[in-house]
Design a protein around this motif. Structure first.
Motif, mmCIF file in Angstrom:
data_model
loop_
_atom_site.group_PDB
_atom_site.id
_atom_site.type_symbol
_atom_site.label_atom_id
_atom_site.label_comp_id
_atom_site.label_asym_id
_atom_site.label_seq_id
_atom_site.Cartn_x
_atom_site.Cartn_y
_atom_site.Cartn_z
ATOM 1 N N PRO A 215 -3.140 0.002 -3.942
ATOM 2 C CA PRO A 215 -2.008 -0.057 -3.011
ATOM 3 C C PRO A 215 -0.644 0.039 -3.696
ATOM 4 C CG PRO A 215 -3.659 -1.692 -2.419
ATOM 5 C CD PRO A 215 -4.077 -1.131 -3.748
ATOM 6 N N LEU A 216 -0.590 -0.279 -4.978
ATOM 7 C CA LEU A 216 0.698 -0.213 -5.682
ATOM 8 C C LEU A 216 1.144 1.217 -5.946
ATOM 9 C CD1 LEU A 216 0.415 -3.176 -8.197
ATOM 10 C CD2 LEU A 216 1.068 -3.166 -5.790
ATOM 11 N N HIS A 217 0.272 2.178 -5.670
ATOM 12 C CA HIS A 217 0.635 3.581 -5.819
ATOM 13 C C HIS A 217 1.177 4.167 -4.512
ATOM 14 C CE1 HIS A 217 -1.038 4.138 -9.891
ATOM 15 N NE2 HIS A 217 -1.858 3.178 -9.518
ATOM 16 N N GLY A 218 1.555 3.304 -3.584
ATOM 17 C CA GLY A 218 2.046 3.778 -2.299
ATOM 18 C C GLY A 218 3.261 4.672 -2.403
ATOM 19 N N GLU A 219 4.160 4.360 -3.335
ATOM 20 C CA GLU A 219 5.359 5.195 -3.469
ATOM 21 C C GLU A 219 4.987 6.594 -3.958
ATOM 22 O OE1 GLU A 219 8.684 1.855 -4.635
ATOM 23 O OE2 GLU A 219 7.116 2.365 -6.078
ATOM 24 N N ARG A 220 4.063 6.649 -4.918
ATOM 25 C CA ARG A 220 3.626 7.967 -5.395
ATOM 26 C C ARG A 220 2.892 8.716 -4.287
ATOM 27 N NH1 ARG A 220 2.762 11.036 -9.871
ATOM 28 N NH2 ARG A 220 0.810 12.220 -9.975
ATOM 29 N N PHE A 221 2.110 7.984 -3.502
ATOM 30 C CA PHE A 221 1.391 8.622 -2.401
ATOM 31 C C PHE A 221 2.365 9.189 -1.374
ATOM 32 C CE2 PHE A 221 -1.026 8.514 1.628
ATOM 33 C CZ PHE A 221 -2.044 9.383 1.278
ATOM 34 N N ALA A 222 3.433 8.432 -1.117
ATOM 35 C CA ALA A 222 4.430 8.925 -0.168
ATOM 36 C C ALA A 222 5.082 10.201 -0.679
ATOM 37 C CB ALA A 222 5.490 7.851 0.083
ATOM 38 N N ALA A 223 5.254 10.289 -2.009
ATOM 39 C CA ALA A 223 5.900 11.463 -2.581
ATOM 40 C C ALA A 223 4.955 12.637 -2.738
ATOM 41 C CB ALA A 223 6.508 11.112 -3.938
ATOM 42 N N ARG A 224 3.667 12.348 -3.011
ATOM 43 C CA ARG A 224 2.722 13.410 -3.345
ATOM 44 C C ARG A 224 1.575 13.547 -2.355
ATOM 45 N NH1 ARG A 224 3.471 14.561 -8.870
ATOM 46 N NH2 ARG A 224 2.101 16.352 -8.492
ATOM 47 N N GLY A 225 1.467 12.576 -1.418
ATOM 48 C CA GLY A 225 0.363 12.597 -0.468
ATOM 49 C C GLY A 225 0.807 13.068 0.889
ATOM 50 N N ASP A 226 0.467 12.276 1.919
ATOM 51 C CA ASP A 226 0.773 12.726 3.280
ATOM 52 C C ASP A 226 2.132 12.246 3.773
ATOM 53 O OD1 ASP A 226 0.430 10.056 3.865
ATOM 54 O OD2 ASP A 226 -1.242 10.354 5.251
ATOM 55 N N GLY A 227 2.832 11.493 2.911
ATOM 56 C CA GLY A 227 4.169 11.059 3.284
ATOM 57 C C GLY A 227 4.210 9.877 4.225
ATOM 58 N N SER A 228 3.048 9.368 4.643
ATOM 59 C CA SER A 228 3.003 8.255 5.589
ATOM 60 C C SER A 228 2.972 6.930 4.845
ATOM 61 C CB SER A 228 1.757 8.372 6.480
ATOM 62 O OG SER A 228 1.598 7.200 7.260
ATOM 63 N N GLY A 229 3.857 6.043 5.230
ATOM 64 C CA GLY A 229 3.850 4.712 4.637
ATOM 65 C C GLY A 229 3.218 3.672 5.532
ATOM 66 N N ALA A 230 2.521 4.089 6.578
ATOM 67 C CA ALA A 230 1.937 3.155 7.536
ATOM 68 C C ALA A 230 0.833 2.327 6.886
ATOM 69 C CB ALA A 230 1.382 3.907 8.731
ATOM 70 N N VAL A 231 0.809 1.046 7.209
ATOM 71 C CA VAL A 231 -0.225 0.136 6.719
ATOM 72 C C VAL A 231 -1.319 0.038 7.768
ATOM 73 C CG1 VAL A 231 -0.738 -2.243 6.061
ATOM 74 C CG2 VAL A 231 1.396 -1.168 5.307
ATOM 75 N N ASP A 232 -2.553 0.249 7.365
ATOM 76 C CA ASP A 232 -3.705 0.170 8.261
ATOM 77 C C ASP A 232 -4.000 -1.301 8.545
ATOM 78 O OD1 ASP A 232 -6.303 0.140 9.372
ATOM 79 O OD2 ASP A 232 -6.878 1.954 8.277
ATOM 80 N N PRO A 233 -3.889 -1.761 9.795
ATOM 81 C CA PRO A 233 -4.049 -3.195 10.083
ATOM 82 C C PRO A 233 -5.479 -3.692 9.964
ATOM 83 C CG PRO A 233 -3.785 -1.977 12.122
ATOM 84 C CD PRO A 233 -3.549 -0.996 11.014
ATOM 85 N N TYR A 234 -6.461 -2.799 9.777
ATOM 86 C CA TYR A 234 -7.855 -3.219 9.691
ATOM 87 C C TYR A 234 -8.425 -3.012 8.291
ATOM 88 C CZ TYR A 234 -6.787 -2.750 14.561
ATOM 89 O OH TYR A 234 -6.155 -2.842 15.773
ATOM 90 N N VAL A 235 -7.531 -2.875 7.310
ATOM 91 C CA VAL A 235 -7.921 -2.763 5.913
ATOM 92 C C VAL A 235 -7.394 -3.987 5.167
ATOM 93 C CG1 VAL A 235 -7.585 -1.475 3.771
ATOM 94 C CG2 VAL A 235 -8.091 -0.257 5.883
ATOM 95 N N PHE A 236 -8.269 -4.599 4.384
ATOM 96 C CA PHE A 236 -7.957 -5.822 3.657
ATOM 97 C C PHE A 236 -8.309 -5.634 2.185
ATOM 98 C CE2 PHE A 236 -8.899 -6.798 8.012
ATOM 99 C CZ PHE A 236 -8.029 -7.815 8.385
ATOM 100 N N VAL A 237 -7.691 -6.446 1.341
ATOM 101 C CA VAL A 237 -8.045 -6.493 -0.077
ATOM 102 C C VAL A 237 -8.259 -7.953 -0.448
ATOM 103 C CG1 VAL A 237 -6.832 -4.373 -0.698
ATOM 104 C CG2 VAL A 237 -5.602 -6.547 -0.778
#
Length: 306
Positions: A215-237
């Motif tokens: 999850p700490l790669h969210g910023e890179r994912f936003a830049a290189r992935g689908d651009g969505s920063g939405a948090v899935d409410p049914y995913v846990f760690v």
């Protein structure tokens, strides 16, 4: 309210006997565990003493401790004819554990049999654990789809745990836990987003060891992935083996509602401070409110996650 630890391991006498009956990895020689890909590991018998573990759970203030089959030993990847006696021994022993223990069911991922898994879940298991290396790409999700469909039908959660470490037994003993386990969880996190969630919109899922800090790669994912920063409410760690710095960072990335306590006992200790320095409200979220939503839902999980 009940404090919950979603990630422990406790080998019952039936599982120990089944592992000792084998002559090829995975097997036990006395209390020495032999695996493909890891050096022999001497297991302290007290780690799997049911009465002692129940006393530890009480000391930890737990009302529920969920145990699971140790996926790195590789039972789930054996051919069905070899896996089934071990799975039966695990399910039989785990279903009979006293309070405060509950358990995750396990399933063969080499030869999928959803009917067998349905019968195992009928014994009252909290959900299903699958090895992370079975869920790291589109092919894995296609293969495991019947098991995940079953969980959605029953409104039960999935627990993703590191699977066997690849390669030989060379290198330091910490290598599997620090490299392949973390890599598997990182890949599984993003594979669920790419392949799991579109196919299974109602599935609740928990990733072990903070999903390898993916999850700490969210910023890179936003830049290189689908651009969505939405948090899935049914995913846990869950938090096993990590401390305040990592937990704080993941909370900043996902929010406090995504984190549940998992200790990985006996291989790691539960945190001294359940809130990881984030206060009493966080401790309550990690140990009570969030595990309850993971295990039982909140009424929203019947809706499609977008």
């Amino acid at each position: 309210m009940t404090n919950v630890d979603v990630h422990q391991h406790l080998w019952t006498p039936s599982l120990v006997a089944a592992l000792r009956a084998r002559r090829e990895p995975p097997y036990l020689d006395g209390w020495t565990l032999h695996l493909d890909g890891e050096p022999p590991y001497d297991i302290p018998p007290a780690d799997h003493d049911i009465a002692l573990r129940a006393a530890l759970a009480a000391t930890d203030g737990l009302g529920r401790a969920l145990v699971s089959l140790s996926a790195p030993i590789g039972v789930e990847w054996l051919p069905a004819a070899e896996a089934r006696p071990l799975l039966d021994a695990y399910h039989e022993g785990s279903a009979a554990l006293p309070e405060p223990f509950g358990a995750w069911a396990a399933a063969c991922v080499r030869d999928i049999d959803a009917k067998e898994t349905a019968r195992d879940l009928d014994a009252g298991f909290a959900g299903l654990q699958l090895p992370a290396n079975a869920l790291v790409d589109a092919a894995g999700y296609a293969r495991c789809a019947p098991l995940l469909d079953l969980l959605e039908e029953r409104d039960l959660p999935l627990f993703v745990h590191p699977g066997p470490a690849p390669g030989g037994a060379e290198g330091p003993g910490w290598w599997p836990a620090m490299v392949p386990y973390v890599q598997q969880m990182h890949a599984a996190w993003f594979a669920f987003r790419a392949f799991g969630r579109p196919r299974h919109p109602r599935l609740r899922v928990c990733f072990a060891l903070l999903a390898g800090l993916a999850p700490l790669h969210g910023e890179r994912f936003a830049a290189r992935g689908d651009g969505s920063g939405a948090v899935d409410p049914y995913v846990f760690v869950e938090t096993s083996s990590y401390g305040p710095r990592a937990v704080d960072a993941v909370v900043r990335a996902l929010g406090v509602d995504a984190v549940v306590q998992g200790s990985d006992r006996p291989y790691a200790e539960p945190p001294q401070h359940p809130g990881f320095g984030l206060g009493g409200a966080a401790a309550y979220a990690f140990r009570v409110a969030n595990p309850r939503r993971l295990l039982f839902g909140d009424g929203r999980s019947a809706k499609r996650v977008t």
